[in-house]
Design a protein around this motif. Structure first.
Motif, PDB file in Angstrom:
ATOM      1  N   GLU A 124       0.819  -1.218   0.000  1.00 39.42           N
ATOM      2  CA  GLU A 124       0.000   0.000   0.000  1.00 39.42           C
ATOM      3  C   GLU A 124       0.852   1.268   0.000  1.00 39.42           C
ATOM      4  OE1 GLU A 124      -3.632   1.908   2.692  1.00 39.42           O
ATOM      5  OE2 GLU A 124      -3.215  -0.243   2.768  1.00 39.42           O
ATOM      6  N   VAL A 125       2.035   1.194   0.581  1.00 38.06           N
ATOM      7  CA  VAL A 125       2.907   2.349   0.636  1.00 38.06           C
ATOM      8  C   VAL A 125       3.290   2.846  -0.762  1.00 38.06           C
ATOM      9  CG1 VAL A 125       5.047   1.001   0.731  1.00 38.06           C
ATOM     10  CG2 VAL A 125       4.981   3.289   1.753  1.00 38.06           C
ATOM     11  N   SER A 126       3.283   1.943  -1.745  1.00 42.06           N
ATOM     12  CA  SER A 126       3.703   2.315  -3.101  1.00 42.06           C
ATOM     13  C   SER A 126       2.684   3.182  -3.815  1.00 42.06           C
ATOM     14  CB  SER A 126       3.975   1.049  -3.928  1.00 42.06           C
ATOM     15  OG  SER A 126       2.791   0.297  -4.126  1.00 42.06           O
ATOM     16  N   THR A 127       1.497   3.371  -3.202  1.00 41.33           N
ATOM     17  CA  THR A 127       0.468   4.227  -3.808  1.00 41.33           C
ATOM     18  C   THR A 127       0.534   5.666  -3.298  1.00 41.33           C
ATOM     19  OG1 THR A 127      -1.189   3.685  -2.107  1.00 41.33           O
ATOM     20  CG2 THR A 127      -1.050   2.223  -4.017  1.00 41.33           C
ATOM     21  N   LEU A 128       1.426   5.935  -2.360  1.00 38.99           N
ATOM     22  CA  LEU A 128       1.540   7.285  -1.798  1.00 38.99           C
ATOM     23  C   LEU A 128       2.088   8.268  -2.833  1.00 38.99           C
ATOM     24  CD1 LEU A 128       3.075   6.466   1.704  1.00 38.99           C
ATOM     25  CD2 LEU A 128       0.665   6.937   1.174  1.00 38.99           C
ATOM     26  N   ASP A 129       1.726   9.519  -2.686  1.00 41.19           N
ATOM     27  CA  ASP A 129       2.270  10.553  -3.558  1.00 41.19           C
ATOM     28  C   ASP A 129       3.781  10.668  -3.330  1.00 41.19           C
ATOM     29  OD1 ASP A 129      -0.269  11.084  -4.487  1.00 41.19           O
ATOM     30  OD2 ASP A 129      -0.625  12.736  -3.060  1.00 41.19           O
ATOM     31  N   ASP A 130       4.505  10.887  -4.427  1.00 44.97           N
ATOM     32  CA  ASP A 130       5.972  11.016  -4.361  1.00 44.97           C
ATOM     33  C   ASP A 130       6.618   9.803  -3.678  1.00 44.97           C
ATOM     34  OD1 ASP A 130       5.769  13.559  -5.536  1.00 44.97           O
ATOM     35  OD2 ASP A 130       5.453  14.481  -3.560  1.00 44.97           O
ATOM     36  N   TYR A 131       6.017   8.657  -3.915  1.00 45.10           N
ATOM     37  CA  TYR A 131       6.513   7.415  -3.282  1.00 45.10           C
ATOM     38  C   TYR A 131       7.988   7.157  -3.579  1.00 45.10           C
ATOM     39  CZ  TYR A 131       7.519   2.373  -3.610  1.00 45.10           C
ATOM     40  OH  TYR A 131       8.120   1.150  -3.572  1.00 45.10           O
ATOM     41  N   ARG A 132       8.363   7.135  -4.832  1.00 41.16           N
ATOM     42  CA  ARG A 132       9.746   6.800  -5.200  1.00 41.16           C
ATOM     43  C   ARG A 132      10.727   7.819  -4.628  1.00 41.16           C
ATOM     44  NH1 ARG A 132      11.123   2.961  -8.667  1.00 41.16           N
ATOM     45  NH2 ARG A 132      13.030   4.095  -9.191  1.00 41.16           N
ATOM     46  N   GLU A 133      10.422   9.087  -4.813  1.00 40.69           N
ATOM     47  CA  GLU A 133      11.321  10.129  -4.320  1.00 40.69           C
ATOM     48  C   GLU A 133      11.484  10.047  -2.801  1.00 40.69           C
ATOM     49  OE1 GLU A 133       8.809  10.501  -6.300  1.00 40.69           O
ATOM     50  OE2 GLU A 133       9.573  11.346  -8.170  1.00 40.69           O
ATOM     51  N   SER A 134      10.397   9.749  -2.109  1.00 35.90           N
ATOM     52  CA  SER A 134      10.433   9.688  -0.643  1.00 35.90           C
ATOM     53  C   SER A 134      11.262   8.504  -0.158  1.00 35.90           C
ATOM     54  CB  SER A 134       9.008   9.590  -0.084  1.00 35.90           C
ATOM     55  OG  SER A 134       8.246  10.728  -0.438  1.00 35.90           O
ATOM     56  N   VAL A 135      11.074   7.346  -0.798  1.00 39.37           N
ATOM     57  CA  VAL A 135      11.820   6.150  -0.375  1.00 39.37           C
ATOM     58  C   VAL A 135      13.306   6.320  -0.670  1.00 39.37           C
ATOM     59  CG1 VAL A 135      12.155   3.679  -0.761  1.00 39.37           C
ATOM     60  CG2 VAL A 135       9.837   4.614  -0.610  1.00 39.37           C
ATOM     61  N   LEU A 136      13.624   6.817  -1.845  1.00 39.79           N
ATOM     62  CA  LEU A 136      15.033   6.988  -2.211  1.00 39.79           C
ATOM     63  C   LEU A 136      15.718   8.053  -1.357  1.00 39.79           C
ATOM     64  CD1 LEU A 136      14.706   6.721  -6.104  1.00 39.79           C
ATOM     65  CD2 LEU A 136      15.701   5.035  -4.550  1.00 39.79           C
ATOM     66  N   GLU A 137      14.951   9.010  -0.889  1.00 43.87           N
ATOM     67  CA  GLU A 137      15.513  10.012   0.020  1.00 43.87           C
ATOM     68  C   GLU A 137      15.719   9.421   1.413  1.00 43.87           C
ATOM     69  OE1 GLU A 137      14.418  14.450   1.838  1.00 43.87           O
ATOM     70  OE2 GLU A 137      13.161  13.539   0.284  1.00 43.87           O
ATOM     71  N   LEU A 138      14.782   8.570   1.836  1.00 48.26           N
ATOM     72  CA  LEU A 138      14.887   7.932   3.145  1.00 48.26           C
ATOM     73  C   LEU A 138      16.011   6.901   3.182  1.00 48.26           C
ATOM     74  CD1 LEU A 138      13.627   7.446   6.009  1.00 48.26           C
ATOM     75  CD2 LEU A 138      12.177   5.702   4.913  1.00 48.26           C
ATOM     76  N   LEU A 139      16.188   6.218   2.049  1.00 47.67           N
ATOM     77  CA  LEU A 139      17.211   5.157   1.957  1.00 47.67           C
ATOM     78  C   LEU A 139      18.178   5.487   0.818  1.00 47.67           C
ATOM     79  CD1 LEU A 139      14.747   2.128   2.253  1.00 47.67           C
ATOM     80  CD2 LEU A 139      16.051   3.195   4.112  1.00 47.67           C
ATOM     81  N   PRO A 140      19.088   6.412   1.024  1.00 49.58           N
ATOM     82  CA  PRO A 140      19.997   6.849  -0.044  1.00 49.58           C
ATOM     83  C   PRO A 140      20.978   5.780  -0.498  1.00 49.58           C
ATOM     84  CG  PRO A 140      20.645   7.807   2.058  1.00 49.58           C
ATOM     85  CD  PRO A 140      19.319   7.161   2.282  1.00 49.58           C
ATOM     86  N   GLN A 141      21.129   4.719   0.304  1.00 50.81           N
ATOM     87  CA  GLN A 141      22.051   3.651  -0.092  1.00 50.81           C
ATOM     88  C   GLN A 141      21.481   2.788  -1.219  1.00 50.81           C
ATOM     89  OE1 GLN A 141      20.064   3.616   2.544  1.00 50.81           O
ATOM     90  NE2 GLN A 141      19.984   1.634   3.626  1.00 50.81           N
ATOM     91  N   LEU A 142      20.179   2.919  -1.499  1.00 47.78           N
ATOM     92  CA  LEU A 142      19.541   2.102  -2.532  1.00 47.78           C
ATOM     93  C   LEU A 142      20.005   2.503  -3.934  1.00 47.78           C
ATOM     94  CD1 LEU A 142      15.778   1.795  -1.453  1.00 47.78           C
ATOM     95  CD2 LEU A 142      17.578   0.066  -1.256  1.00 47.78           C
ATOM     96  N   THR A 143      20.200   1.468  -4.763  1.00 44.58           N
ATOM     97  CA  THR A 143      20.439   1.690  -6.188  1.00 44.58           C
ATOM     98  C   THR A 143      19.170   1.414  -6.982  1.00 44.58           C
ATOM     99  OG1 THR A 143      22.760   1.014  -5.953  1.00 44.58           O
ATOM    100  CG2 THR A 143      21.847   0.992  -8.179  1.00 44.58           C
ATOM    101  N   TYR A 144      18.398   0.410  -6.553  1.00 41.15           N
ATOM    102  CA  TYR A 144      17.184   0.025  -7.251  1.00 41.15           C
ATOM    103  C   TYR A 144      16.001  -0.040  -6.293  1.00 41.15           C
ATOM    104  CZ  TYR A 144      20.539  -1.441 -10.801  1.00 41.15           C
ATOM    105  OH  TYR A 144      21.545  -1.455 -11.715  1.00 41.15           O
ATOM    106  N   LEU A 145      14.880   0.528  -6.734  1.00 43.26           N
ATOM    107  CA  LEU A 145      13.619   0.439  -6.006  1.00 43.26           C
ATOM    108  C   LEU A 145      12.578  -0.151  -6.956  1.00 43.26           C
ATOM    109  CD1 LEU A 145      11.787   1.007  -3.569  1.00 43.26           C
ATOM    110  CD2 LEU A 145      11.424   3.320  -4.481  1.00 43.26           C
ATOM    111  N   ASP A 146      11.997  -1.252  -6.551  1.00 41.51           N
ATOM    112  CA  ASP A 146      11.017  -1.961  -7.388  1.00 41.51           C
ATOM    113  C   ASP A 146      11.587  -2.298  -8.764  1.00 41.51           C
ATOM    114  OD1 ASP A 146       9.278  -1.670  -5.264  1.00 41.51           O
ATOM    115  OD2 ASP A 146       8.340   0.137  -6.086  1.00 41.51           O
ATOM    116  N   GLY A 147      12.874  -2.615  -8.796  1.00 45.31           N
ATOM    117  CA  GLY A 147      13.499  -3.076 -10.041  1.00 45.31           C
ATOM    118  C   GLY A 147      14.035  -2.004 -10.952  1.00 45.31           C
ATOM    119  N   TYR A 148      13.987  -0.703 -10.537  1.00 50.01           N
ATOM    120  CA  TYR A 148      14.474   0.379 -11.396  1.00 50.01           C
ATOM    121  C   TYR A 148      15.302   1.377 -10.589  1.00 50.01           C
ATOM    122  CZ  TYR A 148      11.196  -1.305 -14.913  1.00 50.01           C
ATOM    123  OH  TYR A 148      10.537  -2.085 -15.821  1.00 50.01           O
ATOM    124  N   ASP A 149      16.297   1.960 -11.253  1.00 55.08           N
ATOM    125  CA  ASP A 149      17.109   2.966 -10.574  1.00 55.08           C
ATOM    126  C   ASP A 149      16.467   4.345 -10.740  1.00 55.08           C
ATOM    127  OD1 ASP A 149      17.675   3.861 -13.124  1.00 55.08           O
ATOM    128  OD2 ASP A 149      19.743   3.135 -13.136  1.00 55.08           O
TER     129      ASP A 149
END
Length: 250
Positions: A124-149
Motif C-alpha cells: 500500500e505504501v507504493s500508492t503514496l504521492d511522491d513514493y519513489r522520491e520519498s523512499v530513495l531520500e529515506l534510503l539513499p544507499q539504494l540503487t534500485y527500487l522496485d526493479g528500477y534505478d
C-alpha cells in the motif's frame, strides 16, 4: 506443510552450517513467525520464504552472511528494525505484496548500509504521492527500487548475467561454425579437383583405348594384307603347277 518440517527436509542430510541457499516457499508458518531456522545456518546467503503466512521477522535468527531475502506475498506490516542486527550484509530485500502502508514502517532499513535493492511492489505504501522520491531520500544507499534505478533503468537479473557470461562462448561457437564452413569449402574444392582429375584421367584412358583400337585395326589390316598376299601367292603357285602338268601331258 509446516515450515519447520519443510526446512528439515531441505537440509537433505546436510549440516545446517553447509547450507548456502534455502528455499521454503509456499509452506505454512503456524504462528506467523519464522520457525525451524536457527543460528546454525551461519553460511546462509540466500533465503526465500514466499507466501508462508509470515506476519513478523522478529524471530529471524542471526544470519551474518545473508545477502538476499525474499519474503514477498506475506502479511508483514512492520518490525523491520531487526534486519540490521540479524542480517547486516543484506543487499537485496523483496517485501512486495505485504501489508506495509507507511514510510515509517521501513525506517529501520536505514541501518542496512549494504542494501542496494528494495522491492515494495503491491504494498500500500507504493500508492503514496511522491513514493519513489520519498523512499530513495529515506534510503539513499539504494540503487534500485522496485526493479528500477533513479533514471528508470531496469535492474539486471541473473538471466541477463548468464547471457553476458555466455557471450564469449557464443562467439566461440560462431568461430567453430566458420571453421566448419571453411573445412566444408576445402572439402568441396578437393572433391572438385578430384572429379576433374578423374575426368582428365578418363579422357586419357579413352584416348589410350582409341589408340589401342587403331593400332589393333592397323595390325589386323597388316595381318589381312599378309594373309591375302600369302593366299594370292599360294594360288599363283598352284596355277603354275597346273600349267606344268598340262605341258607334261602334251
Amino acid at each position: 506443510m509446516e515450515m519447520k518440517k519443510r526446512i528439515s527436509l531441505e537440509l537433505r542430510n546436510r549440516n545446517p552450517a553447509e547450507v548456502v541457499e534455502l528455499v521454503v516457499d509456499n509452506c505454512r508458518s503456524g504462528d506467523g513467525e519464522v520457525e525451524g531456522l536457527t543460528d546454525e545456518y551461519s553460511e546462509l546467503e540466500v533465503l526465500s520464504m514466499v507466501n508462508v503466512g509470515l506476519t513478523s521477522l522478529s524471530r529471524l535468527p542471526s544470519l551474518p552472511k545473508l545477502r538476499k531475502l525474499e519474503v514477498s506475498d506475506n502479511t508483514i506490516s512492520g518490525g523491520l528494525d531487526t534486519l540490521a542486527e540479524k542480517c547486516p550484509n543484506l543487499t537485496y530485500l523483496n517485501l512486495s505484496g505485504n501489508k506495509i502502508k507507511e514510510l515509517s514502517a521501513i525506517d529501520g532499513l536505514q541501518n542496512l548500509k549494504n542494501l542496494k535493492s528494495l522491492d515494495l511492489y503491491s504494498c500500500e505504501v507504493s500508492t503514496l504521492d511522491d513514493y519513489r522520491e520519498s523512499v530513495l531520500e529515506l534510503l539513499p544507499q539504494l540503487t534500485y527500487l522496485d526493479g528500477y534505478d533513479q533514471e528508470d533503468n531496469e535492474a539486471p537479473d541473473s538471466d541477463h548475467d548468464d547471457e553476458d557470461e555466455a557471450g564469449p562462448h557464443g562467439d566461440e561457437d560462431d568461430d567453430d561454425e566458420d571453421e566448419d564452413e571453411d573445412s566444408e569449402g576445402e572439402e568441396d574444392e578437393v572433391g572438385l579437383s578430384y572429379l576433374m582429375k578423374e575426368g582428365i584421367q578418363d579422357e586419357e584412358d579413352d584416348g589410350d583405348y582409341v589408340e589401342e583400337e587403331e593400332e589393333d585395326e592397323e595390325e589386323e589390316e597388316e595381318d589381312g594384307d599378309v594373309h591375302g598376299a600369302a593366299v594370292q601367292g599360294e594360288k599363283r603357285k598352284r596355277d603354275a603347277e597346273d600349267e606344268g602338268d598340262d605341258d607334261d601331258d602334251e
